[in-house]
Design a protein around this motif. Structure first.
Motif, PDB file in Angstrom:
ATOM      1  N   THR A  23       0.843  -1.188   0.000  1.00 59.03           N
ATOM      2  CA  THR A  23       0.000   0.000   0.000  1.00 59.03           C
ATOM      3  C   THR A  23       0.883   1.244   0.000  1.00 59.03           C
ATOM      4  N   ILE A  24       0.276   2.374  -0.308  1.00 57.13           N
ATOM      5  CA  ILE A  24       1.008   3.645  -0.269  1.00 57.13           C
ATOM      6  C   ILE A  24       1.567   3.881   1.131  1.00 57.13           C
ATOM      7  N   ALA A  25       0.761   3.605   2.146  1.00 52.85           N
ATOM      8  CA  ALA A  25       1.219   3.800   3.532  1.00 52.85           C
ATOM      9  C   ALA A  25       2.405   2.902   3.848  1.00 52.85           C
ATOM     10  N   GLU A  26       2.367   1.657   3.393  1.00 51.22           N
ATOM     11  CA  GLU A  26       3.494   0.739   3.636  1.00 51.22           C
ATOM     12  C   GLU A  26       4.747   1.218   2.921  1.00 51.22           C
ATOM     13  N   SER A  31      16.178  -0.841  12.945  1.00 50.88           N
ATOM     14  CA  SER A  31      15.540  -1.197  14.215  1.00 50.88           C
ATOM     15  C   SER A  31      14.023  -1.327  14.117  1.00 50.88           C
ATOM     16  N   ASP A  32      13.463  -1.124  12.964  1.00 53.74           N
ATOM     17  CA  ASP A  32      12.006  -1.208  12.770  1.00 53.74           C
ATOM     18  C   ASP A  32      11.598  -2.672  12.608  1.00 53.74           C
ATOM     19  N   ALA A  33      11.430  -3.362  13.730  1.00 58.41           N
ATOM     20  CA  ALA A  33      11.145  -4.801  13.728  1.00 58.41           C
ATOM     21  C   ALA A  33       9.817  -5.129  13.063  1.00 58.41           C
ATOM     22  N   ALA A  34       8.796  -4.326  13.301  1.00 61.64           N
ATOM     23  CA  ALA A  34       7.479  -4.607  12.715  1.00 61.64           C
ATOM     24  C   ALA A  34       7.540  -4.524  11.197  1.00 61.64           C
ATOM     25  N   MET A  65       7.975  -7.129   5.804  1.00 61.08           N
ATOM     26  CA  MET A  65       8.764  -7.395   4.590  1.00 61.08           C
ATOM     27  C   MET A  65       8.961  -8.888   4.394  1.00 61.08           C
ATOM     28  N   ALA A  66       9.254  -9.605   5.467  1.00 68.07           N
ATOM     29  CA  ALA A  66       9.446 -11.054   5.370  1.00 68.07           C
ATOM     30  C   ALA A  66       8.146 -11.738   4.958  1.00 68.07           C
ATOM     31  N   GLU A  67       7.017 -11.279   5.503  1.00 70.95           N
ATOM     32  CA  GLU A  67       5.718 -11.837   5.110  1.00 70.95           C
ATOM     33  C   GLU A  67       5.447 -11.586   3.638  1.00 70.95           C
ATOM     34  N   LYS A  68       5.715 -10.370   3.201  1.00 70.75           N
ATOM     35  CA  LYS A  68       5.470 -10.013   1.800  1.00 70.75           C
ATOM     36  C   LYS A  68       6.394 -10.818   0.885  1.00 70.75           C
ATOM     37  N   ALA A  69       7.629 -11.045   1.300  1.00 73.03           N
ATOM     38  CA  ALA A  69       8.549 -11.859   0.499  1.00 73.03           C
ATOM     39  C   ALA A  69       8.014 -13.277   0.350  1.00 73.03           C
ATOM     40  N   ALA A  70       7.455 -13.837   1.416  1.00 75.07           N
ATOM     41  CA  ALA A  70       6.866 -15.180   1.347  1.00 75.07           C
ATOM     42  C   ALA A  70       5.656 -15.177   0.414  1.00 75.07           C
ATOM     43  N   ASP A  71       4.828 -14.137   0.490  1.00 68.11           N
ATOM     44  CA  ASP A  71       3.675 -14.013  -0.411  1.00 68.11           C
ATOM     45  C   ASP A  71       4.138 -13.950  -1.866  1.00 68.11           C
TER      46      ASP A  71
END
Length: 125
Positions: free
Chosen positions: A61-64, A74-77, A82-88
């Motif tokens: 999304t634009i916000a992402e 340090s932005d863990a969330a 990013m890891a979730e999106k890479a898996a997708d």
């Protein structure tokens, strides 16, 4: 350094002139100033807009994207997202690869109907 006006940015990126203005309002790009009434941009805005287009194509999304552009290590969330999106994306790539391979087979297959061909079915699965 030569600045690009908004029409040049639109032409070089294939975007409508309204797109850089929209992305500017969302904080994704920043104009260098104005030449008369026209916005001007540093040439590196082209790379930024390529990144935005790529990320949008990947489903961000634009916000992402805005958050990604200012992220720190340090932005863990964000890293988790990013890891979730890479898996997708891996799943999408796998699905699209299977479809591509099936279509390549179907383009030369003599089976009637094509979708019942065992090789076609195997490639899809």
């Amino acid at each position: 350094m030569t600045l690009l006006d908004i029409a040049e940015v639109a032409e070089k990126t294939g975007l409508a002139p309204s797109a850089p203005r929209f992305y500017e309002k969302r904080g994704l790009v920043e104009p260098a100033g104005r030449n008369g009434l026209r916005r001007t941009y540093h040439p590196d805005v082209l790379r930024r807009l390529d990144l935005v287009a790529c990320a949008r194509g990947a489903g961000f999304t634009i916000a992402e994207i805005a958050r990604f552009l200012v992220a720190t290590p340090s932005d863990a969330a964000l890293r988790e997202r990013m890891a979730e999106k890479a898996a997708d994306l891996d799943e999408s790539i796998d699905r699209l690869t299977r479809m591509r391979d099936s279509l390549r087979h179907a383009a030369t297959c003599d089976h009637v109907p094509l979708v019942e061909c065992p090789d076609f079915k195997r490639a899809i699965s």
